[in-house]
Structures are given as structure tokens and as C-alpha cells.
Design a protein around this motif. Structure first.
Motif, PDB file in Angstrom:
ATOM      1  N   THR A  44       6.146  28.091  28.926  1.00 37.76           N
ATOM      2  CA  THR A  44       6.911  27.108  29.688  1.00 37.76           C
ATOM      3  C   THR A  44       7.519  26.057  28.771  1.00 37.76           C
ATOM      4  O   THR A  44       6.987  25.754  27.708  1.00 37.76           O
ATOM      5  CB  THR A  44       6.009  26.408  30.728  1.00 37.76           C
ATOM      6  OG1 THR A  44       4.868  25.881  30.066  1.00 37.76           O
ATOM      7  CG2 THR A  44       5.561  27.367  31.814  1.00 37.76           C
ATOM      8  N   ASP A  45       8.633  25.512  29.224  1.00 36.69           N
ATOM      9  CA  ASP A  45       9.292  24.407  28.522  1.00 36.69           C
ATOM     10  C   ASP A  45       8.649  23.090  28.949  1.00 36.69           C
ATOM     11  O   ASP A  45       8.044  23.005  30.024  1.00 36.69           O
ATOM     12  CB  ASP A  45      10.779  24.367  28.871  1.00 36.69           C
ATOM     13  CG  ASP A  45      11.561  25.497  28.227  1.00 36.69           C
ATOM     14  OD1 ASP A  45      11.304  25.784  27.046  1.00 36.69           O
ATOM     15  OD2 ASP A  45      12.423  26.087  28.901  1.00 36.69           O
ATOM     16  N   PRO A  46       8.806  22.026  28.151  1.00 38.56           N
ATOM     17  CA  PRO A  46       8.212  20.726  28.502  1.00 38.56           C
ATOM     18  C   PRO A  46       8.605  20.203  29.890  1.00 38.56           C
ATOM     19  O   PRO A  46       7.806  19.564  30.544  1.00 38.56           O
ATOM     20  CB  PRO A  46       8.716  19.795  27.402  1.00 38.56           C
ATOM     21  CG  PRO A  46       8.919  20.691  26.223  1.00 38.56           C
ATOM     22  CD  PRO A  46       9.390  21.997  26.807  1.00 38.56           C
ATOM     23  N   GLY A  47       9.772  20.488  30.408  1.00 40.42           N
ATOM     24  CA  GLY A  47      10.194  19.961  31.711  1.00 40.42           C
ATOM     25  C   GLY A  47       9.723  20.753  32.920  1.00 40.42           C
ATOM     26  O   GLY A  47      10.044  20.404  34.053  1.00 40.42           O
ATOM     27  N   GLN A  48       8.949  21.781  32.730  1.00 39.58           N
ATOM     28  CA  GLN A  48       8.530  22.643  33.833  1.00 39.58           C
ATOM     29  C   GLN A  48       7.186  22.191  34.422  1.00 39.58           C
ATOM     30  O   GLN A  48       6.244  22.967  34.533  1.00 39.58           O
ATOM     31  CB  GLN A  48       8.418  24.096  33.363  1.00 39.58           C
ATOM     32  CG  GLN A  48       9.747  24.730  33.046  1.00 39.58           C
ATOM     33  CD  GLN A  48       9.568  26.168  32.604  1.00 39.58           C
ATOM     34  OE1 GLN A  48       9.729  26.477  31.434  1.00 39.58           O
ATOM     35  NE2 GLN A  48       9.203  27.033  33.536  1.00 39.58           N
ATOM     36  N   ASP A  49       7.130  20.938  34.848  1.00 43.73           N
ATOM     37  CA  ASP A  49       5.876  20.379  35.342  1.00 43.73           C
ATOM     38  C   ASP A  49       5.342  21.115  36.566  1.00 43.73           C
ATOM     39  O   ASP A  49       4.143  21.362  36.674  1.00 43.73           O
ATOM     40  CB  ASP A  49       6.045  18.894  35.655  1.00 43.73           C
ATOM     41  CG  ASP A  49       6.393  18.088  34.418  1.00 43.73           C
ATOM     42  OD1 ASP A  49       5.989  18.496  33.310  1.00 43.73           O
ATOM     43  OD2 ASP A  49       7.074  17.056  34.556  1.00 43.73           O
ATOM     44  N   ARG A  52       3.907  24.477  35.540  1.00 45.12           N
ATOM     45  CA  ARG A  52       2.634  24.296  34.821  1.00 45.12           C
ATOM     46  C   ARG A  52       1.524  23.887  35.789  1.00 45.12           C
ATOM     47  O   ARG A  52       0.390  24.325  35.681  1.00 45.12           O
ATOM     48  CB  ARG A  52       2.813  23.266  33.710  1.00 45.12           C
ATOM     49  CG  ARG A  52       1.589  23.045  32.864  1.00 45.12           C
ATOM     50  CD  ARG A  52       1.130  24.363  32.223  1.00 45.12           C
ATOM     51  NE  ARG A  52      -0.223  24.259  31.740  1.00 45.12           N
ATOM     52  CZ  ARG A  52      -0.572  24.252  30.456  1.00 45.12           C
ATOM     53  NH1 ARG A  52       0.357  24.357  29.530  1.00 45.12           N
ATOM     54  NH2 ARG A  52      -1.812  24.158  30.112  1.00 45.12           N
ATOM     55  N   ASP A  69      -2.546  29.365  25.924  1.00 43.23           N
ATOM     56  CA  ASP A  69      -1.457  28.536  25.411  1.00 43.23           C
ATOM     57  C   ASP A  69      -0.661  29.283  24.353  1.00 43.23           C
ATOM     58  O   ASP A  69      -1.191  30.126  23.630  1.00 43.23           O
ATOM     59  CB  ASP A  69      -2.004  27.246  24.794  1.00 43.23           C
ATOM     60  CG  ASP A  69      -2.481  26.276  25.855  1.00 43.23           C
ATOM     61  OD1 ASP A  69      -1.749  26.074  26.842  1.00 43.23           O
ATOM     62  OD2 ASP A  69      -3.587  25.737  25.693  1.00 43.23           O
ATOM     63  N   GLU A  72       0.722  27.257  18.385  1.00 34.87           N
ATOM     64  CA  GLU A  72       1.456  26.135  17.801  1.00 34.87           C
ATOM     65  C   GLU A  72       2.619  26.626  16.942  1.00 34.87           C
ATOM     66  O   GLU A  72       2.453  27.528  16.122  1.00 34.87           O
ATOM     67  CB  GLU A  72       0.487  25.312  16.934  1.00 34.87           C
ATOM     68  CG  GLU A  72       1.070  24.036  16.396  1.00 34.87           C
ATOM     69  CD  GLU A  72       1.218  22.969  17.464  1.00 34.87           C
ATOM     70  OE1 GLU A  72       2.167  22.186  17.344  1.00 34.87           O
ATOM     71  OE2 GLU A  72       0.390  22.933  18.391  1.00 34.87           O
ATOM     72  N   VAL A  76       9.582  28.892  22.593  1.00 31.74           N
ATOM     73  CA  VAL A  76       9.587  29.481  23.931  1.00 31.74           C
ATOM     74  C   VAL A  76      10.338  30.796  23.860  1.00 31.74           C
ATOM     75  O   VAL A  76      11.423  30.873  23.273  1.00 31.74           O
ATOM     76  CB  VAL A  76      10.269  28.536  24.945  1.00 31.74           C
ATOM     77  CG1 VAL A  76      10.461  29.221  26.279  1.00 31.74           C
ATOM     78  CG2 VAL A  76       9.453  27.273  25.104  1.00 31.74           C
TER      79      VAL A  76
END
Length: 89
Positions: A44-49, A52, A69, A72, A76
Motif C-alpha cells: 500500500t501507498d502512504p495515503g491508503q489509510d 490499511r 510488511d 524496507e 510499491v
């Protein structure tokens, strides 16, 4: 478990809408004893709250659901590159 071997089903996880379709099937197979765990490999991308949150909810409600996860530094992966992710498992 099949023939004494633990069975793990894994799904590249990016969107609630796609993975939610699989939940009833995975639950059925888990209850039948076919699969022991269902791994959701987070992509998932950071904006996909919302997406998630759904993954976290599945993890919290079902002891046989595991969240994996993204390693690191791994970018994506978009659908055409998901097959590349399978080699990381």
C-alpha cells in the motif's frame, strides 16, 4: 494442513475492494482445515489509510490472518510487477 504440512495462502494486498472478495473463501478453506494461515503481503501507498485499516481489522479479528510488511526500501509494486514480489517470500 495437507498431508501433515502447514499450508499458507498469500495475497498481494493493496486495496480493500479486491481482497474483501476473498475473505469468505479463505475463511471457508481455513474452517475446512485446508489453509492454516492467510498472509496479506502489504503493498500500500502512504495515503491508503482506509485500505490499511481494513487489513489491520482482518488481522485483529482472525488469528489465522497475518500481515507481511513490504521490506524496507522496496518500492510499491504495481499489478504488472506483483509476480516479482512472489520471489521475496
Amino acid at each position: 494442513m495437507i498431508d501433515g504440512k502447514r499450508v499458507v495462502a498469500w495475497t498481494p494486498y493493496g486495496r480493500k475492494e479486491t481482497v474483501s472478495v476473498l475473505l469468505d473463501y479463505m475463511r471457508r478453506e481455513h474452517e475446512r482445515g485446508i489453509i492454516d494461515e492467510w498472509w496479506l503481503c502489504l503493498n500500500t501507498d502512504p495515503g491508503q489509510d482506509g485500505d490499511r485499516y481494513y487489513a489491520d481489522t482482518l488481522y485483529g479479528r482472525h488469528s489465522w490472518v497475518k500481515l507481511v510488511d513490504r521490506p524496507e526500501g522496496l518500492p510499491v509494486l504495481h499489478p504488472e510487477a506483483v509476480s516479482e514480489a512472489s520471489r521475496l517470500l
